[in-house]
Design a protein around this motif. Structure first.
Motif, PDB file in Angstrom:
ATOM      1  N   GLY A  51      -0.445 -90.544 104.539  1.00 21.73           N
ATOM      2  CA  GLY A  51      -1.229 -90.681 103.325  1.00 21.73           C
ATOM      3  C   GLY A  51      -2.041 -91.963 103.326  1.00 21.73           C
ATOM      4  N   PRO A  52      -2.963 -92.063 102.400  1.00 24.46           N
ATOM      5  CA  PRO A  52      -3.789 -93.275 102.325  1.00 24.46           C
ATOM      6  C   PRO A  52      -2.945 -94.498 102.001  1.00 24.46           C
ATOM      7  N   TRP A  53      -3.400 -95.652 102.464  1.00 21.08           N
ATOM      8  CA  TRP A  53      -2.703 -96.899 102.194  1.00 21.08           C
ATOM      9  C   TRP A  53      -3.678 -97.875 101.560  1.00 21.08           C
ATOM     10  N   THR A  54      -3.162 -98.700 100.689  1.00 20.42           N
ATOM     11  CA  THR A  54      -3.966 -99.625  99.894  1.00 20.42           C
ATOM     12  C   THR A  54      -4.509-100.778 100.735  1.00 20.42           C
ATOM     13  N   MET A  55      -5.756-101.158 100.431  1.00 18.43           N
ATOM     14  CA  MET A  55      -6.354-102.337 101.051  1.00 18.43           C
ATOM     15  C   MET A  55      -5.723-103.585 100.456  1.00 18.43           C
ATOM     16  N   GLY A  56      -5.675-104.630 101.261  1.00 18.02           N
ATOM     17  CA  GLY A  56      -5.183-105.915 100.769  1.00 18.02           C
ATOM     18  C   GLY A  56      -6.237-106.606  99.922  1.00 18.02           C
ATOM     19  N   ARG A  57      -5.928-107.791  99.482  1.00 18.32           N
ATOM     20  CA  ARG A  57      -6.839-108.543  98.613  1.00 18.32           C
ATOM     21  C   ARG A  57      -8.155-108.892  99.284  1.00 18.32           C
ATOM     22  N   ASP A  58      -8.139-109.027 100.612  1.00 18.87           N
ATOM     23  CA  ASP A  58      -9.377-109.386 101.309  1.00 18.87           C
ATOM     24  C   ASP A  58     -10.301-108.185 101.510  1.00 18.87           C
ATOM     25  N   LYS A  59      -9.865-107.002 101.070  1.00 16.19           N
ATOM     26  CA  LYS A  59     -10.633-105.749 101.168  1.00 16.19           C
ATOM     27  C   LYS A  59     -10.974-105.371 102.607  1.00 16.19           C
ATOM     28  N   LYS A  60     -10.251-105.954 103.566  1.00 22.67           N
ATOM     29  CA  LYS A  60     -10.481-105.673 104.969  1.00 22.67           C
ATOM     30  C   LYS A  60      -9.206-105.193 105.647  1.00 22.67           C
ATOM     31  N   ASN A  61      -8.125-105.871 105.387  1.00 20.90           N
ATOM     32  CA  ASN A  61      -6.838-105.568 105.993  1.00 20.90           C
ATOM     33  C   ASN A  61      -5.958-104.791 105.015  1.00 20.90           C
ATOM     34  N   PRO A  62      -4.951-104.076 105.551  1.00 20.79           N
ATOM     35  CA  PRO A  62      -4.074-103.301 104.654  1.00 20.79           C
ATOM     36  C   PRO A  62      -3.119-104.200 103.880  1.00 20.79           C
ATOM     37  N   LYS A  63      -2.710-103.710 102.737  1.00 23.11           N
ATOM     38  CA  LYS A  63      -1.664-104.379 101.968  1.00 23.11           C
ATOM     39  C   LYS A  63      -0.387-104.336 102.819  1.00 23.11           C
ATOM     40  N   PRO A  64       0.373-105.423 102.887  1.00 24.72           N
ATOM     41  CA  PRO A  64       1.601-105.413 103.693  1.00 24.72           C
ATOM     42  C   PRO A  64       2.654-104.480 103.089  1.00 24.72           C
ATOM     43  N   LEU A  65       3.429-103.869 103.962  1.00 25.72           N
ATOM     44  CA  LEU A  65       4.566-103.070 103.512  1.00 25.72           C
ATOM     45  C   LEU A  65       5.615-104.001 102.920  1.00 25.72           C
ATOM     46  N   ASP A  66       6.361-103.479 101.944  1.00 22.86           N
ATOM     47  CA  ASP A  66       7.476-104.242 101.381  1.00 22.86           C
ATOM     48  C   ASP A  66       8.590-103.263 101.029  1.00 22.86           C
TER      49      ASP A  66
END
Length: 160
Positions: A51-66
């Motif tokens: 499924g789709p994964w959220t972009m991080g705050r920099d809008k370039k890299n993915p949000k880290p898994l937690d």
């Protein structure tokens, strides 16, 4: 599951989270500039969920898994597998209930999807759950109240 197979080591990284028999892996989405996450159950070759994964705050890299995201992903992937299994069961196991004399019979059709010689078994059970008859039939046998009643009326002879 192969009993000689060592369980995968735990990992809690930004793009790879492995725990409790599941692996979440954040991957580049091939269709666009976004990211996706795939959930694979230990011992399986194919992911149960992508499924789709959220972009991080920099809008370039993915949000880290937690931990919270991983728990949610495990629940979602497990539900997908559960629904898939329910659908498969519904395709392979059918039953109807008919009245026969003073008894109520449950007629079951169980399809055995053997790779080389698929077949089905037709069985009849009385109101106490005792098996009255069992015959092998073609996997394409159509179970209906009418076909069940015909089988009972013919003293459980194998349908042609």
């Amino acid at each position: 599951m192969d009993l000689d197979h060592e369980p995968a080591t735990r990992a809690h990284e930004a793009r790879l989270w492995r725990d409790d028999g599941w692996t979440a892996k954040v991957i580049k989405n091939g269709d666009d500039d976004g990211w996706a996450v795939e959930m694979t159950q230990e011992g399986e070759d194919e992911p149960a969920l992508v499924g789709p994964w959220t972009m991080g705050r920099d809008k370039k890299n993915p949000k880290p898994l937690d931990s919270a995201a991983f728990i949610t992903l495990v629940k979602t992937a497990s539900e997908v597998l559960r629904r898939h299994e329910q659908q498969r069961h519904a395709l392979l196991h059918k039953n109807v209930t008919i009245d026969s004399g003073s008894d109520r019979l449950r007629i079951d059709l169980d399809i055995i999807p053997d790779e080389y010689e698929p077949y089905a078994e037709l069985s009849a059970h009385n109101g106490f759950g005792e098996e009255l008859a069992r015959v092998r039939v073609q996997p394409g046998f159509k179970l209906s109240r009418e076909s069940a009643a015909d089988w009972v009326a013919n003293n459980f002879a194998r349908p042609s």
